[in-house]
Write a protein that holds these residues in place. Sequence first.
Motif, PDB file in Angstrom:
ATOM      1  N   ASP A  74       0.857  -1.183   0.000  1.00 28.25           N
ATOM      2  CA  ASP A  74       0.000   0.000   0.000  1.00 28.25           C
ATOM      3  C   ASP A  74       0.894   1.235   0.000  1.00 28.25           C
ATOM      4  O   ASP A  74       2.117   1.118   0.116  1.00 28.25           O
ATOM      5  N   SER A  75       0.306   2.411  -0.136  1.00 32.33           N
ATOM      6  CA  SER A  75       1.110   3.629  -0.261  1.00 32.33           C
ATOM      7  C   SER A  75       1.877   3.978   1.003  1.00 32.33           C
ATOM      8  O   SER A  75       2.841   4.728   0.951  1.00 32.33           O
ATOM      9  N   THR A  76       1.500   3.414   2.145  1.00 28.78           N
ATOM     10  CA  THR A  76       2.223   3.666   3.393  1.00 28.78           C
ATOM     11  C   THR A  76       3.419   2.736   3.546  1.00 28.78           C
ATOM     12  O   THR A  76       4.288   2.980   4.373  1.00 28.78           O
ATOM     13  N   GLY A  77       3.446   1.644   2.782  1.00 25.37           N
ATOM     14  CA  GLY A  77       4.500   0.638   2.917  1.00 25.37           C
ATOM     15  C   GLY A  77       4.303  -0.270   4.110  1.00 25.37           C
ATOM     16  O   GLY A  77       5.138  -1.116   4.400  1.00 25.37           O
ATOM     17  N   LYS A  78       3.179  -0.143   4.795  1.00 20.44           N
ATOM     18  CA  LYS A  78       2.922  -0.940   5.997  1.00 20.44           C
ATOM     19  C   LYS A  78       2.150  -2.221   5.725  1.00 20.44           C
ATOM     20  O   LYS A  78       2.106  -3.111   6.557  1.00 20.44           O
ATOM     21  N   VAL A  79       1.533  -2.303   4.553  1.00 19.10           N
ATOM     22  CA  VAL A  79       0.732  -3.478   4.210  1.00 19.10           C
ATOM     23  C   VAL A  79       1.249  -4.074   2.909  1.00 19.10           C
ATOM     24  O   VAL A  79       1.389  -3.375   1.909  1.00 19.10           O
ATOM     25  N   ALA A  80       1.551  -5.369   2.946  1.00 20.92           N
ATOM     26  CA  ALA A  80       1.939  -6.114   1.748  1.00 20.92           C
ATOM     27  C   ALA A  80       0.719  -6.897   1.268  1.00 20.92           C
ATOM     28  O   ALA A  80      -0.042  -7.427   2.081  1.00 20.92           O
ATOM     29  N   VAL A  81       0.563  -6.960  -0.041  1.00 20.56           N
ATOM     30  CA  VAL A  81      -0.588  -7.631  -0.638  1.00 20.56           C
ATOM     31  C   VAL A  81      -0.087  -8.589  -1.706  1.00 20.56           C
ATOM     32  O   VAL A  81       0.822  -8.257  -2.466  1.00 20.56           O
ATOM     33  N   ALA A  82      -0.685  -9.769  -1.770  1.00 21.37           N
ATOM     34  CA  ALA A  82      -0.351 -10.733  -2.820  1.00 21.37           C
ATOM     35  C   ALA A  82      -1.638 -11.349  -3.352  1.00 21.37           C
ATOM     36  O   ALA A  82      -2.588 -11.569  -2.600  1.00 21.37           O
ATOM     37  N   SER A  83      -1.643 -11.614  -4.652  1.00 24.81           N
ATOM     38  CA  SER A  83      -2.808 -12.252  -5.271  1.00 24.81           C
ATOM     39  C   SER A  83      -2.488 -13.704  -5.601  1.00 24.81           C
ATOM     40  O   SER A  83      -1.361 -14.051  -5.945  1.00 24.81           O
ATOM     41  N   TYR A  84      -3.495 -14.535  -5.480  1.00 24.01           N
ATOM     42  CA  TYR A  84      -3.394 -15.971  -5.745  1.00 24.01           C
ATOM     43  C   TYR A  84      -4.564 -16.358  -6.645  1.00 24.01           C
ATOM     44  O   TYR A  84      -5.587 -16.863  -6.177  1.00 24.01           O
ATOM     45  N   PRO A  85      -4.444 -16.112  -7.951  1.00 19.22           N
ATOM     46  CA  PRO A  85      -5.581 -16.330  -8.845  1.00 19.22           C
ATOM     47  C   PRO A  85      -6.049 -17.782  -8.914  1.00 19.22           C
ATOM     48  O   PRO A  85      -7.245 -18.021  -9.072  1.00 19.22           O
ATOM     49  N   ARG A  86      -5.155 -18.730  -8.770  1.00 24.33           N
ATOM     50  CA  ARG A  86      -5.568 -20.145  -8.824  1.00 24.33           C
ATOM     51  C   ARG A  86      -6.395 -20.528  -7.608  1.00 24.33           C
ATOM     52  O   ARG A  86      -7.197 -21.450  -7.669  1.00 24.33           O
ATOM     53  N   GLY A  87      -6.198 -19.830  -6.511  1.00 21.94           N
ATOM     54  CA  GLY A  87      -6.959 -20.102  -5.298  1.00 21.94           C
ATOM     55  C   GLY A  87      -8.088 -19.120  -5.056  1.00 21.94           C
ATOM     56  O   GLY A  87      -8.841 -19.250  -4.092  1.00 21.94           O
ATOM     57  N   GLY A  88      -8.202 -18.095  -5.911  1.00 19.98           N
ATOM     58  CA  GLY A  88      -9.260 -17.112  -5.751  1.00 19.98           C
ATOM     59  C   GLY A  88      -9.109 -16.263  -4.504  1.00 19.98           C
ATOM     60  O   GLY A  88     -10.092 -15.918  -3.857  1.00 19.98           O
ATOM     61  N   LEU A  89      -7.870 -15.896  -4.165  1.00 17.98           N
ATOM     62  CA  LEU A  89      -7.598 -15.160  -2.933  1.00 17.98           C
ATOM     63  C   LEU A  89      -6.700 -13.955  -3.152  1.00 17.98           C
ATOM     64  O   LEU A  89      -5.820 -13.977  -4.020  1.00 17.98           O
ATOM     65  N   ILE A  90      -6.897 -12.945  -2.316  1.00 13.86           N
ATOM     66  CA  ILE A  90      -5.983 -11.818  -2.168  1.00 13.86           C
ATOM     67  C   ILE A  90      -5.647 -11.792  -0.676  1.00 13.86           C
ATOM     68  O   ILE A  90      -6.551 -11.781   0.163  1.00 13.86           O
ATOM     69  N   LEU A  91      -4.356 -11.816  -0.330  1.00 10.96           N
ATOM     70  CA  LEU A  91      -3.945 -11.806   1.075  1.00 10.96           C
ATOM     71  C   LEU A  91      -3.243 -10.501   1.400  1.00 10.96           C
ATOM     72  O   LEU A  91      -2.471  -9.982   0.589  1.00 10.96           O
ATOM     73  N   LEU A  92      -3.510  -9.986   2.602  1.00 11.69           N
ATOM     74  CA  LEU A  92      -2.914  -8.740   3.076  1.00 11.69           C
ATOM     75  C   LEU A  92      -2.217  -9.000   4.406  1.00 11.69           C
ATOM     76  O   LEU A  92      -2.800  -9.634   5.296  1.00 11.69           O
ATOM     77  N   ILE A 138      -2.940  -6.186  -8.891  1.00 16.00           N
ATOM     78  CA  ILE A 138      -2.945  -5.413  -7.646  1.00 16.00           C
ATOM     79  C   ILE A 138      -2.159  -4.130  -7.883  1.00 16.00           C
ATOM     80  O   ILE A 138      -1.089  -4.157  -8.483  1.00 16.00           O
ATOM     81  N   ALA A 139      -2.690  -3.022  -7.380  1.00 20.02           N
ATOM     82  CA  ALA A 139      -1.963  -1.745  -7.452  1.00 20.02           C
ATOM     83  C   ALA A 139      -2.392  -0.867  -6.287  1.00 20.02           C
ATOM     84  O   ALA A 139      -3.549  -0.874  -5.888  1.00 20.02           O
ATOM     85  N   ARG A 140      -1.421  -0.133  -5.747  1.00 24.05           N
ATOM     86  CA  ARG A 140      -1.803   0.842  -4.730  1.00 24.05           C
ATOM     87  C   ARG A 140      -2.408   2.034  -5.441  1.00 24.05           C
ATOM     88  O   ARG A 140      -2.009   2.393  -6.547  1.00 24.05           O
ATOM     89  N   ALA A 141      -3.379   2.620  -4.788  1.00 30.79           N
ATOM     90  CA  ALA A 141      -4.056   3.778  -5.363  1.00 30.79           C
ATOM     91  C   ALA A 141      -3.488   5.047  -4.762  1.00 30.79           C
ATOM     92  O   ALA A 141      -2.604   5.007  -3.908  1.00 30.79           O
ATOM     93  N   VAL A 142      -3.998   6.168  -5.191  1.00 32.64           N
ATOM     94  CA  VAL A 142      -3.506   7.462  -4.740  1.00 32.64           C
ATOM     95  C   VAL A 142      -3.817   7.695  -3.267  1.00 32.64           C
ATOM     96  O   VAL A 142      -2.992   8.193  -2.516  1.00 32.64           O
ATOM     97  N   SER A 143      -5.006   7.320  -2.820  1.00 33.34           N
ATOM     98  CA  SER A 143      -5.393   7.525  -1.428  1.00 33.34           C
ATOM     99  C   SER A 143      -4.571   6.632  -0.510  1.00 33.34           C
ATOM    100  O   SER A 143      -4.355   5.461  -0.816  1.00 33.34           O
ATOM    101  N   PRO A 144      -4.114   7.156   0.628  1.00 24.75           N
ATOM    102  CA  PRO A 144      -3.314   6.343   1.558  1.00 24.75           C
ATOM    103  C   PRO A 144      -4.045   5.070   1.973  1.00 24.75           C
ATOM    104  O   PRO A 144      -5.210   5.114   2.355  1.00 24.75           O
ATOM    105  N   GLY A 145      -3.357   3.957   1.865  1.00 24.41           N
ATOM    106  CA  GLY A 145      -3.913   2.683   2.279  1.00 24.41           C
ATOM    107  C   GLY A 145      -4.841   2.016   1.290  1.00 24.41           C
ATOM    108  O   GLY A 145      -5.225   0.879   1.478  1.00 24.41           O
TER     109      GLY A 145
END
Length: 115
Positions: free
Chosen positions: A36-54, A74-81
Motif C-alpha cells: 500500500d502507499s504507506t508501505g505498511k501493508v503487503a498484498v499478494a494475489s493468488y488467482p488459482r486459489g481465488g484469494l488476495i492476502l494482506l 494489484i496496485a496501490r491507489a492514490v489515497s493512503p492505504g
Amino acid sequence: PDLVAVHRTGGPLQFLPAPTEIARRCKNYVGSVAFDSTGKVAVASYPRGGLILLWDVATGQLLEAVDLQDGCGIARAVSPGEIIATSGTGTIIDLAEKMPRQPEKNLRWDNHLAI
C-alpha cells in the motif's frame, strides 16, 4: 510453503505466512505483489486459489484474506492505504472498502495493473 517475503537491506528474508488452510488454497502460485502507499501493508494475489492476502509488514501477521475469483492484478491507489485488485472475470475491487466497482462490458484483466 510460504510464497511471499519482504527483505530489508542487510537483513534476512521475512516470510509472510498464512494459516495452513489458506496456504493450501493458494496452490503454490502467486500472481502479483504490491505494498500500500504507506508501505505498511503487503498484498499478494493468488488467482488459482481465488484469494488476495494482506499482511502487516512490521509483524508479518496476516491481516485479511479476500475472496476474488481469478483475482490477480494489484496496485496501490492514490489515497493512503487504498489498494485496487482486478480479476480475470472483469471485477475491479477496492480492498479497503470491499466494494466491487462495476466494470465495463467484456473487460478482462491480467496481473499487470498500475494506477
